[in-house]
Design an enzyme around this catalytic site. Structure first.
Site, mmCIF file in Angstrom:
data_model
loop_
_atom_site.group_PDB
_atom_site.id
_atom_site.type_symbol
_atom_site.label_atom_id
_atom_site.label_comp_id
_atom_site.label_asym_id
_atom_site.label_seq_id
_atom_site.Cartn_x
_atom_site.Cartn_y
_atom_site.Cartn_z
ATOM 1 N N CYS A 222 -2.171 8.902 3.901
ATOM 2 C CA CYS A 222 -2.216 8.516 2.485
ATOM 3 C C CYS A 222 -3.577 8.869 1.904
ATOM 4 O O CYS A 222 -3.726 9.007 0.699
ATOM 5 C CB CYS A 222 -1.941 7.032 2.341
ATOM 6 S SG CYS A 222 -3.064 6.042 3.313
ATOM 7 N N GLU B 42 0.862 -1.188 0.000
ATOM 8 C CA GLU B 42 0.000 0.000 0.000
ATOM 9 C C GLU B 42 0.894 1.232 0.000
ATOM 10 O O GLU B 42 1.764 1.367 0.858
ATOM 11 C CB GLU B 42 -0.891 0.017 1.246
ATOM 12 C CG GLU B 42 -1.932 -1.073 1.295
ATOM 13 C CD GLU B 42 -2.931 -0.997 0.153
ATOM 14 O OE1 GLU B 42 -3.082 0.070 -0.465
ATOM 15 O OE2 GLU B 42 -3.545 -2.035 -0.138
HETATM 16 P P1 NAD Z 1 8.611 4.928 3.671
HETATM 17 O O1 NAD Z 1 8.343 4.269 2.364
HETATM 18 O O2 NAD Z 1 9.773 5.824 3.772
HETATM 19 O O3 NAD Z 1 8.818 3.818 4.812
HETATM 20 C C1 NAD Z 1 7.864 2.816 5.053
HETATM 21 C C2 NAD Z 1 8.532 1.660 5.756
HETATM 22 O O4 NAD Z 1 9.457 1.018 4.873
HETATM 23 C C3 NAD Z 1 9.347 2.049 6.993
HETATM 24 O O5 NAD Z 1 9.193 1.060 7.966
HETATM 25 C C4 NAD Z 1 10.774 2.064 6.454
HETATM 26 O O6 NAD Z 1 11.753 1.898 7.442
HETATM 27 C C5 NAD Z 1 10.733 0.891 5.501
HETATM 28 N N1 NAD Z 1 11.759 0.879 4.448
HETATM 29 C C6 NAD Z 1 12.410 1.952 3.912
HETATM 30 N N2 NAD Z 1 13.226 1.528 2.915
HETATM 31 C C7 NAD Z 1 13.084 0.184 2.826
HETATM 32 C C8 NAD Z 1 13.644 -0.826 1.972
HETATM 33 N N3 NAD Z 1 14.530 -0.513 1.014
HETATM 34 N N4 NAD Z 1 13.259 -2.107 2.145
HETATM 35 C C9 NAD Z 1 12.337 -2.431 3.089
HETATM 36 N N5 NAD Z 1 11.779 -1.527 3.924
HETATM 37 C C10 NAD Z 1 12.151 -0.230 3.789
HETATM 38 O O7 NAD Z 1 7.251 5.664 4.095
HETATM 39 P P2 NAD Z 1 6.964 6.592 5.371
HETATM 40 O O8 NAD Z 1 7.709 7.884 5.204
HETATM 41 O O9 NAD Z 1 7.176 5.829 6.636
HETATM 42 O O10 NAD Z 1 5.393 6.851 5.213
HETATM 43 C C11 NAD Z 1 4.876 7.821 4.359
HETATM 44 C C12 NAD Z 1 4.356 7.185 3.081
HETATM 45 O O11 NAD Z 1 3.457 6.137 3.401
HETATM 46 C C13 NAD Z 1 3.549 8.147 2.223
HETATM 47 O O12 NAD Z 1 3.902 8.000 0.880
HETATM 48 C C14 NAD Z 1 2.102 7.698 2.451
HETATM 49 O O13 NAD Z 1 1.212 8.021 1.415
HETATM 50 C C15 NAD Z 1 2.276 6.234 2.608
HETATM 51 N N6 NAD Z 1 1.141 5.635 3.319
HETATM 52 C C16 NAD Z 1 0.296 4.840 2.607
HETATM 53 C C17 NAD Z 1 -0.804 4.262 3.225
HETATM 54 C C18 NAD Z 1 -1.738 3.372 2.458
HETATM 55 O O14 NAD Z 1 -2.441 2.597 3.095
HETATM 56 N N7 NAD Z 1 -1.788 3.446 1.147
HETATM 57 C C19 NAD Z 1 -1.030 4.494 4.590
HETATM 58 C C20 NAD Z 1 -0.144 5.319 5.286
HETATM 59 C C21 NAD Z 1 0.953 5.872 4.636
#
Ligand code: NAD
Length: 457
Positions: free
Chosen positions: A260, A226
């Site tokens: 999001c 997501e």
């Molecule tokens: P992010 O993508 O930076 O991080 C998300 C998670 O992934 C964190 O736990 C992070 O440590 C981990 N991560 C980072 N790099 C990784 C890699 N290479 N491999 C595996 N894991 C890795 O996102 P964020 O800044 O924590 O959250 C904001 C984003 O989340 C926004 O884009 C928002 O729209 C999205 N979001 C989406 C939903 C949805 O349900 N669609 C809900 C909430 C937030």
């Protein structure tokens, strides 16, 4: 060292912890897998009762969890309390789902024969979550995974690690030892988890989500990803401008737009003047400030890079010819505050109207008619939520049916999620099966088709 700091008081260090290395992740997955065998073999009633006990544990600590959420991720207190309550509701809901039918029967080759499909758990679910819903998102993944008989290893966002560890502590007495574990860390820890888990559920940015889906697919394990949104609210000429503006202001700026499902684009059909004035007034009327105060709607953004991203987006929009209707400056005080910001007079292909900023900033776009409004709404790479504001049911249905989004809201904010209904988006917003509701079982179980014949035919 992984550090977690309070966005409203960056000097306040909430947690400092060693990130989990690949060996630690492998050990955690091994423990969850071992615990999961007994858990999957236990009666469903036992799993259900354990999830009820987990819900009660969280309910009993609701005040403390809410306070920690306010401090660690700067979520306004009233929203944080609602999220904790939602976490309790999610655990209770999946406690019941554990008792749902786990398969189907089909006509067999003879009246006495059985042809049936049954679901079974995948093994260990690797969960990778963002910081913005630090209780609800881990739980809306973990609760179904557990209900259907899996072990769980959670890699929460580093910005929400204190909450994830507290959640694990609270749930531990209700669950078998090792069944639900948290591995603190960043990208490297997440990568290691994908290398070991039996299925992966991720929520976060598009850039990382894509990598996660590729890594999981390369290993041949199912994933659910997501990602971001750039959600539009279409305001038709017959809609009450004040009511629509109040709803859209809250959806755009609540929790500083860090959802999001936040509204990033208000698309106004016809003359936008009345609605725009009402939206500016509604946004300027939102209580901005310390998230610990009950009345606060807009607190700080999560960290300094996030604040810079909002300020740069506002500057860039102004440089591109946009009009700053309100906001555009950093807030007062030491925390990562930024004023709720509205921009108009930008074309639909401007950067602000095309890319997620993930902060308290939104754009107002005029449209000549419904066709153009739908084209603008759909003209982005995201497809999470679309909303329509109108009193005309016929037009609501017609416009809503043309939106390329996974969630559609009529006269309702784009933000807001029902945990008992399927959740997910289209295009770059989602990949893999839907989550929440009964849809969650698609990721956390696989289906076996079984034939049983009476001896001799
Ligand atoms: P992010 O993508 O930076 O991080 C998300 C998670 O992934 C964190 O736990 C992070 O440590 C981990 N991560 C980072 N790099 C990784 C890699 N290479 N491999 C595996 N894991 C890795 O996102 P964020 O800044 O924590 O959250 C904001 C984003 O989340 C926004 O884009 C928002 O729209 C999205 N979001 C989406 C939903 C949805 O349900 N669609 C809900 C909430 C937030």
């Amino acid at each position: 060292m992984l550090q977690s700091r309070s966005p409203q008081r960056p000097d306040e260090l909430l947690l400092e912890v060693e990130p989990t290395g690949a060996e630690g992740v492998a050990a955690a997955v091994g423990r969850a897998r071992a615990a999961g065998r007994g858990w999957a073999a236990a009666p469903a009633l036992q799993r259900s009762a354990a999830l009820v006990a987990a819900a009660e544990a969280l309910a009993g600590a609701a005040g403390e969890v809410t306070d920690l959420m306010v401090r660690e991720v700067g979520k306004p207190a009233s929203e944080a309390a609602a999220e904790t309550a939602r976490g309790v509701g999610i655990l209770r809901y999946y406690a019941q789902q554990a008792l749902d039918p786990d398969g189907e029967t089909y006509p067999g080759p003879s009246p006495a024969a059985l042809l049936l499909s049954r679901r079974r758990p995948r093994g260990v679910a690797g969960l990778i979550t963002p910081w913005n819903f630090p209780v609800a998102i881990p739980l809306w993944k973990a609760a179904p995974a557990l209900a259907y008989g899996n072990g769980v290893v959670l890699k929460a966002a580093s910005e929400a690690t204190a909450l994830a560890l507290r959640l694990a502590e609270l749930l531990a007495p209700a669950l078998p030892d090792g069944l639900f574990q948290v591995v603190p860390g960043g990208a490297a820890t997440g990568t290691a988890l994908i290398e070991r888990a039996d299925c992966v559920s991720f929520t976060g940015s598009v850039e990382v989500g894509r990598q996660v889906a590729i890594a999981a697919t390369t290993r041949g394990i199912p994933s659910q990803v997501e990602m971001g949104g750039l959600n539009a609210s279409i305001v038709l000429p017959d809609a009450d401008p004040q009511r629509a503006a109040a709803t859209i202001a809250g959806a755009a700026m609540g929790y500083a737009g860090q959802k999001c499902t936040a509204t990033s684009r208000a698309i106004v059909v016809g003359d936008p003047a009345r609605f725009t004035d009402a939206l500016v007034a509604a946004v300027e009327g939102l209580a901005v400030g310390d998230p610990a105060e009950q009345r606060t709607v807009v607190g700080p953004v999560i960290n300094e890079p996030a604040r810079r991203a909002v300020l740069e987006a506002a500057e860039q929009a102004a440089a591109a010819g946009g009009r700053l209707l309100t906001g555009g400056r950093a807030g007062n005080g030491a925390g990562w505050f930024v004023e709720p910001t509205l921009v108009d007079r930008l074309p639909p292909d401007a950067r602000l109207a095309q890319e997620e900023v993930f902060g308290p900033i939104a754009v107002v776009l005029p449209a000549a008619d419904e066709d153009q409004a739908v084209a603008i709404a759909n003209g982005v790479r995201y497809g999470l939520v679309g909303a329509v504001f109108t009193r005309d049911l016929d037009r609501a249905l017609t416009v809503a049916a043309r939106l390329d989004t996974g969630l559609i809201r009529v006269n309702a904010p784009t933000s807001g999620v029902d945990f008992h209904a399927p959740f997910g988006g289209e295009k770059d917003s989602s990949f893999g099966p839907r989550e929440q509701g009964k849809a969650a079982r698609e990721l956390y179980t696989s289906t076996r088709t079984i034939t049983v014949l009476p001896e001799g035919g």
